[in-house]
Design an enzyme around this catalytic site. Sequence first.
Site, PDB file in Angstrom:
ATOM      1  N   SER A  62      22.645  -0.404  24.033  1.00  0.00           N
ATOM      2  CA  SER A  62      22.206   0.877  23.464  1.00  0.00           C
ATOM      3  C   SER A  62      22.722   1.061  22.047  1.00  0.00           C
ATOM      4  O   SER A  62      23.710   0.451  21.645  1.00  0.00           O
ATOM      5  CB  SER A  62      22.724   2.041  24.303  1.00  0.00           C
ATOM      6  OG  SER A  62      22.292   1.941  25.629  1.00  0.00           O
TER       7      SER A  62
HETATM    8  N1  SAH Z   1      25.547  -1.004  28.925  1.00  0.00           N
HETATM    9  C1  SAH Z   1      25.034  -2.279  28.482  1.00  0.00           C
HETATM   10  C2  SAH Z   1      23.563  -2.286  28.275  1.00  0.00           C
HETATM   11  C3  SAH Z   1      22.868  -2.285  29.534  1.00  0.00           C
HETATM   12  S1  SAH Z   1      21.149  -2.681  29.506  1.00  0.00           S
HETATM   13  C4  SAH Z   1      25.720  -2.741  27.242  1.00  0.00           C
HETATM   14  O1  SAH Z   1      26.586  -2.043  26.706  1.00  0.00           O
HETATM   15  O2  SAH Z   1      25.395  -3.831  26.787  1.00  0.00           O
HETATM   16  C5  SAH Z   1      20.896  -2.345  31.216  1.00  0.00           C
HETATM   17  C6  SAH Z   1      21.479  -3.359  32.143  1.00  0.00           C
HETATM   18  O3  SAH Z   1      21.259  -2.895  33.458  1.00  0.00           O
HETATM   19  C7  SAH Z   1      20.816  -4.723  32.049  1.00  0.00           C
HETATM   20  O4  SAH Z   1      21.787  -5.688  31.818  1.00  0.00           O
HETATM   21  C8  SAH Z   1      20.163  -4.893  33.424  1.00  0.00           C
HETATM   22  O5  SAH Z   1      20.168  -6.223  33.882  1.00  0.00           O
HETATM   23  C9  SAH Z   1      21.039  -4.009  34.274  1.00  0.00           C
HETATM   24  N2  SAH Z   1      20.459  -3.556  35.537  1.00  0.00           N
HETATM   25  C10 SAH Z   1      19.194  -3.174  35.799  1.00  0.00           C
HETATM   26  N3  SAH Z   1      19.073  -2.805  37.083  1.00  0.00           N
HETATM   27  C11 SAH Z   1      20.292  -2.966  37.660  1.00  0.00           C
HETATM   28  C12 SAH Z   1      20.811  -2.754  38.970  1.00  0.00           C
HETATM   29  N4  SAH Z   1      20.070  -2.296  39.991  1.00  0.00           N
HETATM   30  N5  SAH Z   1      22.122  -3.027  39.186  1.00  0.00           N
HETATM   31  C13 SAH Z   1      22.905  -3.492  38.198  1.00  0.00           C
HETATM   32  N6  SAH Z   1      22.478  -3.705  36.936  1.00  0.00           N
HETATM   33  C14 SAH Z   1      21.181  -3.451  36.667  1.00  0.00           C
END
Ligand code: SAH
Length: 214
Positions: A62
């Site tokens: 983000s």
């Molecule tokens: N907070 C992160 C960005 C996250 S992007 C950072 O600072 O880089 C969102 C993430 O959520 C992705 O890596 C995706 O793979 C993960 N995601 C999506 N669905 C999920 C689920 N059910 N459980 C765990 N992770 C999930």
Amino acid sequence: MTDYAVARQRMVAEQLLKRGIQDERVLQAMGKIHRHLFVEEALWARAYGDLPLPIGEKQTISQPFMVAFMTQALELKGNERVLEIGTGSGYQTAILAELAAKVYSVERIRTLAQRAMRRIESLGYYNVLIRVGDGSMGWKEMAPFDAILVTAGAPQVPIRLVEQLGEDGRIVLPVGPSEGQVLRKGTKKGVNVRWTDLGNCVFVKLVGEQGWND
Ligand code: SAH
């Protein structure tokens, strides 16, 4: 000071302070953590820009303001146990590790989880536990949590997460259609949760049993 340190200070001043981030501890953590180390080297020059960045596997980290805004909404004082869903690059995880006692983070994509774990370890955080799995179901064995942060959007609030919130616990998450969501904050009071809307946002999909289908 290195160029990155300068870029970081500018990010804090112009993207965070000017737009109303007030929590001193959040500002400090954002000024301290080397965001560029959480993306590939080709993106380092843009790491402190006012934008999200790709982290591989079609996922994104983000924009700095959103990280600060969501973190501030959790009202962390330092002694909390925090659950994060969507470890991604591990950047948000590191911010939480600075601000809380213990961070439990769940990521569904193994390669991302492994990369994030390596980064977190090399930075010397010993209060983080990362697990590969479906975070839409939370992390029951480690519950209850004082704060829960979800960094992927779900069609509706995953009920299991709310169940794993302790008394006075806060949960912050994007909820709504995949094109655009509302950032919602819930505060647990007894058996009830008090909800407020924090504004519009766009996140990648939360894929799982309590999220979207693959
Ligand atoms: N907070 C992160 C960005 C996250 S992007 C950072 O600072 O880089 C969102 C993430 O959520 C992705 O890596 C995706 O793979 C993960 N995601 C999506 N669905 C999920 C689920 N059910 N459980 C765990 N992770 C999930």
